[in-house]
Motif scaffolding. Structure first.
Motif, PDB file in Angstrom:
ATOM      1  N   PHE A  28       0.838  -1.195   0.000  1.00 14.39           N
ATOM      2  CA  PHE A  28       0.000   0.000   0.000  1.00 14.39           C
ATOM      3  C   PHE A  28       0.872   1.243   0.000  1.00 14.39           C
ATOM      4  O   PHE A  28       1.861   1.331   0.735  1.00 14.39           O
ATOM      5  CB  PHE A  28      -0.926   0.004   1.219  1.00 14.39           C
ATOM      6  N   ALA A  59      -0.967   2.850   5.919  1.00 16.33           N
ATOM      7  CA  ALA A  59      -1.685   1.580   6.075  1.00 16.33           C
ATOM      8  C   ALA A  59      -1.147   0.813   7.266  1.00 16.33           C
ATOM      9  O   ALA A  59       0.035   0.907   7.617  1.00 16.33           O
ATOM     10  CB  ALA A  59      -1.566   0.731   4.813  1.00 16.33           C
ATOM     11  N   ILE A  74      -6.470   1.405   5.360  1.00 17.38           N
ATOM     12  CA  ILE A  74      -5.769   2.606   4.908  1.00 17.38           C
ATOM     13  C   ILE A  74      -6.432   3.801   5.586  1.00 17.38           C
ATOM     14  O   ILE A  74      -7.665   3.865   5.690  1.00 17.38           O
ATOM     15  CB  ILE A  74      -5.850   2.736   3.377  1.00 17.38           C
ATOM     16  N   ARG A  95     -12.114   1.486  -5.865  1.00 17.53           N
ATOM     17  CA  ARG A  95     -11.091   1.601  -4.815  1.00 17.53           C
ATOM     18  C   ARG A  95     -11.240   0.488  -3.786  1.00 17.53           C
ATOM     19  O   ARG A  95     -10.246  -0.113  -3.355  1.00 17.53           O
ATOM     20  CB  ARG A  95     -11.173   2.975  -4.144  1.00 17.53           C
ATOM     21  N   ASP A  96     -12.479   0.206  -3.388  1.00 16.91           N
ATOM     22  CA  ASP A  96     -12.687  -0.854  -2.394  1.00 16.91           C
ATOM     23  C   ASP A  96     -12.353  -2.229  -2.960  1.00 16.91           C
ATOM     24  O   ASP A  96     -11.794  -3.078  -2.254  1.00 16.91           O
ATOM     25  CB  ASP A  96     -14.139  -0.826  -1.899  1.00 16.91           C
ATOM     26  N   GLU A 111     -10.165  -2.933  -5.391  1.00 16.71           N
ATOM     27  CA  GLU A 111      -8.711  -3.052  -5.505  1.00 16.71           C
ATOM     28  C   GLU A 111      -8.090  -3.330  -4.137  1.00 16.71           C
ATOM     29  O   GLU A 111      -7.178  -4.164  -4.009  1.00 16.71           O
ATOM     30  CB  GLU A 111      -8.128  -1.779  -6.112  1.00 16.71           C
ATOM     31  N   PHE A 112      -8.547  -2.631  -3.126  1.00 12.97           N
ATOM     32  CA  PHE A 112      -8.048  -2.842  -1.760  1.00 12.97           C
ATOM     33  C   PHE A 112      -8.342  -4.269  -1.294  1.00 12.97           C
ATOM     34  O   PHE A 112      -7.452  -4.986  -0.808  1.00 12.97           O
ATOM     35  CB  PHE A 112      -8.691  -1.827  -0.823  1.00 12.97           C
ATOM     36  N   ARG A 149     -11.918   1.145   2.087  1.00  8.63           N
ATOM     37  CA  ARG A 149     -10.548   0.605   2.222  1.00  8.63           C
ATOM     38  C   ARG A 149     -10.220   0.223   3.675  1.00  8.63           C
ATOM     39  O   ARG A 149      -9.135   0.481   4.183  1.00  8.63           O
ATOM     40  CB  ARG A 149      -9.534   1.585   1.646  1.00  8.63           C
TER      41      ARG A 149
END
Length: 515
Positions: free
Chosen positions: A270, A274, A288, A404-405, A407-408, A427
């Motif tokens: 990250f 994080a 994060i 974004r969520d 990928e996290f 995240r």
């Protein structure tokens, strides 16, 4: 008068050893820089060129490769034929060989060969390994020293009894063969690494792997207290474990090292502040945050029960704002790039907490697992981020926040034991289902731990959903988007179920099993 032959790259303590041997009545033969170091210390020594009567030739490639040297090392004093040959060719027995090899793994540009820098081929030692192996082979009569840390013990034994005992010679011979094995392994690794990269349709694993490991760190115990454990390092390799600083806490155990490695590698994936919490090699909290203190609070909130006795890794300097809530939770290890003074003071008040600062880990060349008679070997699993290969397979398209969520969650899921399901929102991981024999149970466990907190968030699955039931369990947990590899014969059913519930789903076309 016993004779010692000295020819070392690492000249640590060699002059003191030479002086002690001369004081005990030994005669010394040496070559090159070693002979000069001994002579400069005012100690009588015969250069090997005088000993053999042959100068160094072929640009110094041939110096000690001579019958008077190797005959002296390999001679069996109890064999009449050997004694006759020695008399015929004026060969003097050599009783002790002191030799170590120049470091092939080092940057050869820093070494000179003739008028210019040495190449890697120039750095391949021939005479040194030959002498070491010869002395080790003939350890019934000859001592061999490859490690300066053994010098004092050998001198003490010679002072006490006048000679080296059989057990000492055998131990030193074992160390000598280990030394040459390490050297040969480094050369083989160089050949493998210097070959052109394989084409896409060619194998990337070498036909043979030559590992040479040295004990780098004794551990409190293995996985359980009745098991002995230690960390070994590949000879010539650099490791963040060797450069890290442990500021406080007990000695590390096997599982401390294993779990800390997992946490430290995951948090490095990250870029933003994080924190990762790991328990039994699985993340039980990842988040994060706007700052590292907020990231810790969010990561710990994922599963506070599992976080008890866990490993905490942060990718930013630990602040007082992170240390204060962290100190309230029993934690085995906390690792970060650095600690603010106030934060360090707070954490060091917890006497059993191991507080460590370290550099980032390096990439692993192979992933190794022991099996009967050898090892399973594979390339390390590289977790790729969003790319053109990722495809949206549902009618509903993900929003920017959902991307974004997803990928996290995808990065976190790849670090979880299979079968793996991760629920995350904003995240922050809220539910982790790890290591179940079926994906549906992982989805249910993750949902139970999320307890509704992932509603509106993302679900990641490390492999495809073989049936729609796993996806429906994720929907029941309230997620609005799913990321998975795809590839099931029932993909159409799973996609239809996602469309039926109005959620977005992305196929990555890459699986991340972890066993």
């Amino acid at each position: 008068m016993p004779t010692a032959l000295l020819s070392v790259y690492d000249k640590t303590g060699v002059a003191d050893l030479a002086r002690s041997l001369v004081d005990l009545g030994w005669s010394l033969v040496s070559s090159g820089g070693t002979a000069k170091a001994i002579a400069d210390a005012g100690i009588p020594v015969t250069d090997v060129v005088e000993w053999t009567g042959v100068p160094a030739i072929l640009g110094h490639r041939v110096v000690t490769l001579h019958p008077k040297v190797h005959g002296g090392i390999l001679a069996d004093p109890t064999d009449p034929e050997h004694q006759a040959d020695m008399a015929a060719y004026d060969i003097t027995a050599i009783d002790l060989v002191v030799a170590n090899l120049y470091p092939f793994g080092a940057d050869s540009a820093s070494f000179q060969h003739g008028s210019g820098p040495a190449s890697k081929v120039d750095m391949i030692d021939i005479g040194g390994p030959a002498m070491v192996r010869a002395a080790a082979k003939n350890h019934a009569f000859v001592g061999v020293l490859v490690d300066p840390s053994d010098y004092d013990g050998v001198v003490t034994e010679l002072q006490g009894s006048g000679s080296l005992g059989a057990d000492t010679r055998r131990r030193l011979a074992r160390n000598a063969f280990a030394h040459t094995a390490e050297y040969d392994a480094a050369v083989v690794t160089w050949f493998d690494e210097s070959d052109a990269p394989p084409a896409a349709d060619e194998q990337v694993l070498p036909d043979s792997i030559h590992l040479s490991l040295e004990k780098a760190q004794p551990l409190r115990y293995g996985e359980n207290p009745h098991q002995e454990g230690a960390r070994y390092r590949q000879v010539g390799a650099t490791s963040w474990w060797d450069s890290m600083t442990q500021h406080g806490g007990k000695e590390l155990s096997y599982l401390n090292v294993f779990d800390t490695e997992a946490a430290w590698r995951l948090v490095q994936r990250f870029d933003e502040p994080a924190v990762v919490v790991v328990k039994h090699a699985n993340p039980c909290g990842v988040a994060i945050g706007d700052d590292i203190g907020a990231a810790y609070v969010a990561a710990n909130a994922c599963d506070p029960v599992s976080a008890f006795g866990g490993i905490v890794a942060a990718n930013r300097t630990v602040t007082k704002e992170m240390a204060e809530p962290l100190a309230a939770v029993f934690t085995e290890v906390v690792i970060a790039p650095d600690f603010e003074p106030d934060a360090l003071e707070i954490l060091l008040s917890k006497k059993n907490m191991r507080v460590m600062s370290a550099s980032a880990p390096s990439a692993l060349p192979f992933d190794l697992r022991p099996v009967d008679g050898g090892l399973l070997v594979q390339q390390p699993d590289v977790v790729a981020g969003r790319s053109e290969a990722w495809t949206v397979v549902t009618t509903v398209q993900p929003t920017d926040a959902q991307w974004r969520d997803m990928e996290f969650a995808w990065v976190v899921c790849a670090a979880v034991s299979s079968n793996a399901i991760v629920y995350a929102k904003d995240r922050q991981a809220f539910g982790v289902g790890a290591g179940q024999q079926n994906r549906l149970d992982s989805a249910r466990i993750a949902a139970e731990r999320a307890d509704g907190r992932a509603a509106g968030g993302a679900c990641a699955s490390d492999a495809f959903f073989p049936f729609a039931d796993g996806l429906k369990a994720a929907v029941a947990a309230g997620v609005t988007c799913v990321i998975q590899p795809g590839g099931s014969v029932r993909d159409d059913e799973v996609i239809a179920a996602a469309d039926e519930h109005g959620i977005a789903m992305v196929f990555t076309h890459q699986r991340h099993f972890r066993h």
